[in-house]
Each structure stands twice: as C-alpha cells, then as structure tokens.
Design a protein around this motif. Sequence first.
Motif, PDB file in Angstrom:
ATOM      1  N   ARG A  19       3.606  -3.533  -0.148  1.00  0.00           N
ATOM      2  CA  ARG A  19       3.619  -4.934   0.273  1.00  0.00           C
ATOM      3  C   ARG A  19       2.184  -5.400   0.458  1.00  0.00           C
ATOM      4  N   VAL A  20       2.010  -6.702   0.444  1.00  0.00           N
ATOM      5  CA  VAL A  20       0.723  -7.282   0.799  1.00  0.00           C
ATOM      6  C   VAL A  20       0.678  -7.405   2.310  1.00  0.00           C
ATOM      7  N   GLY A  21      -0.397  -6.946   2.907  1.00  0.00           N
ATOM      8  CA  GLY A  21      -0.594  -7.125   4.345  1.00  0.00           C
ATOM      9  C   GLY A  21      -1.294  -8.449   4.606  1.00  0.00           C
ATOM     10  N   ASP A  22      -2.402  -8.388   5.316  1.00  0.00           N
ATOM     11  CA  ASP A  22      -3.179  -9.592   5.591  1.00  0.00           C
ATOM     12  C   ASP A  22      -3.947 -10.032   4.353  1.00  0.00           C
ATOM     13  N   VAL A  67      -9.929 -11.447   0.756  1.00  0.00           N
ATOM     14  CA  VAL A  67      -9.694 -10.007   0.824  1.00  0.00           C
ATOM     15  C   VAL A  67      -8.199  -9.784   1.008  1.00  0.00           C
ATOM     16  N   PHE A  68      -7.608  -9.085   0.057  1.00  0.00           N
ATOM     17  CA  PHE A  68      -6.181  -8.770   0.081  1.00  0.00           C
ATOM     18  C   PHE A  68      -5.996  -7.325   0.531  1.00  0.00           C
ATOM     19  N   ASP A  69      -5.162  -7.115   1.542  1.00  0.00           N
ATOM     20  CA  ASP A  69      -4.780  -5.759   1.926  1.00  0.00           C
ATOM     21  C   ASP A  69      -3.450  -5.419   1.267  1.00  0.00           C
ATOM     22  N   VAL A  70      -3.425  -4.335   0.496  1.00  0.00           N
ATOM     23  CA  VAL A  70      -2.200  -3.848  -0.140  1.00  0.00           C
ATOM     24  C   VAL A  70      -1.819  -2.540   0.540  1.00  0.00           C
ATOM     25  N   ILE A  71      -0.633  -2.523   1.122  1.00  0.00           N
ATOM     26  CA  ILE A  71      -0.184  -1.382   1.923  1.00  0.00           C
ATOM     27  C   ILE A  71       0.932  -0.655   1.187  1.00  0.00           C
ATOM     28  N   VAL A  72       0.759   0.657   1.040  1.00  0.00           N
ATOM     29  CA  VAL A  72       1.765   1.504   0.396  1.00  0.00           C
ATOM     30  C   VAL A  72       2.211   2.550   1.410  1.00  0.00           C
TER      31      VAL A  72
END
Length: 260
Positions: free
Chosen positions: A97-100, A109-114
């Motif tokens: 999912r995309v975080g902040d 700045v895209f945070d991608v969380i796995v």
Amino acid sequence: MSAGDWAGRDLGERTVGYDERDAILYALSVGAAATDLDLVFEDRLRVLPSFGLTLAQWAPDVLAEAGAFDDRAVHGSQTLEVHRPLPRSGELRLSARVGDVWDKGSAAVFDVIVECAEFTATWSLFAPGAGGFGGGRGPARAATDERPVGATAAVTTFPTQAALYRLTGDRHHIHIDPAASARIGQTVPILQGLCTLAATTLVLASEQGAHPADLRSLRGRFSGPVIPGDVLEVESWHGGDFELRRDGTSVISDGRAVFA
C-alpha cells in the motif's frame, strides 16, 4: 490527480516464490564469499533478511506504472523490520500500500509499504515535479548530535556487482547500460542502492561479531552514487548507527543496522 491523492492507496497482494538458488545468488551478489557456507551452500543455508526486499520490489514498480510519478523519481531511503527468518525456499504472501505522501514543494515523497509475516519494508521514493499539492512536508530530519569517532571498516564492491545484482530483480538500465546512466549524469553504470545497503550489513555484522542473517532492523538514506569496484568506508557507532562514505562523501546516511 495530485500526488496526495495516492496516500493510503492499496497496491494489491502477490504470492512470490523462490528457491535456495535464488537466495544463494542474492548472497553472492551482495558480497558473500565462497567460504561463507551458511550463506552460499544449500546444506547449511541461512537466508539474508534483506533478500526479502528483492521479492517485494514489484510494489514500488506498481505505483510507478500507475502513473503516480515519472521516470525522474529516485529511491530516497529504505527501511526493513524483520519479524521472523525467511525460509530457505517457499512462498511469501505480500501485501502493499501507499503510506504517507509528503509535499516537498518541488517534489513529493511517496512511502510504499510492503508487509508479510516475515517482514515489513518501506520504500521512500523522491519524485521531482510531483510536489506543490498542499500537503504536509513530513517530519524534519533530526539534528545529529556531536558524537565520538566511530569504528571504521572497508566495504569492498566489485566491478561485476551491479550486473550480478540485476539478476535478483532490479533490472533498471542505469545499472548496466552506460547510455542510460549518462542520462542521469553518471558516465558509468552505478550500483543499486539496495545492493550497497545489503553489502554494508555484511561488514557491520562481522564488525559486531553477529551473523548477517540475524539482522533485525535496517534503514538507510541513499545520498550519493556508488560505482561497482569502489572501496567504501563505513563508520559505525554503538547501537547500530552508521554512515557509508565514498572518498569522504556520504553515500548512505542516517544508517542503522541492528542484529539479534
């Protein structure tokens, strides 16, 4: 659609399989020696926790392919929290999912969380041209207190390392094709940031008397390029903090590696 609209977006799930050969190839590509039998010999194999990042690379690629940012985006930083050891072979069920999404003005700045049962990993992707959407700037970087000189050690890369690491999944052209690397201002192909980060953990584990497969948490901010064949210097401090430098200039800052 603004960059901020991607925050919280589900990127899907995937089941990703691997075998012992994949884990061994990864270990060799990040600098394991032929004598490290528990990393390169199937009869004694322990899988490096950072290998999981190669299995999750599809997630930031999904976001890129969806059009969240253009090809100027770069990998800004990485974190990895290990929950349990990776099996020698098998399948992992990964959700992403995309975080902040932070607004840096001229960039986002895209945070991608796995996430999976074995680990949680976050890619922070710096995307020029995607800022200015009125979002928060994100937490400020903490000021670094004056600290004593740390322990230093060499991290030795090798000329074919980027070409070998590509076989684990990151096949971006800047790591193999001089014409592609020239378009980002590098006259020769550069080493993958995640390869550099993992190679550093091998050295830090040795310096701390730990086993690299006992890594529990890892982070690093990619602050400069590395050329395959470079000999780098890592300075580390008690508690796991480290900085990696090339000719005195930081290439991984805000580093931290903690082992069991």
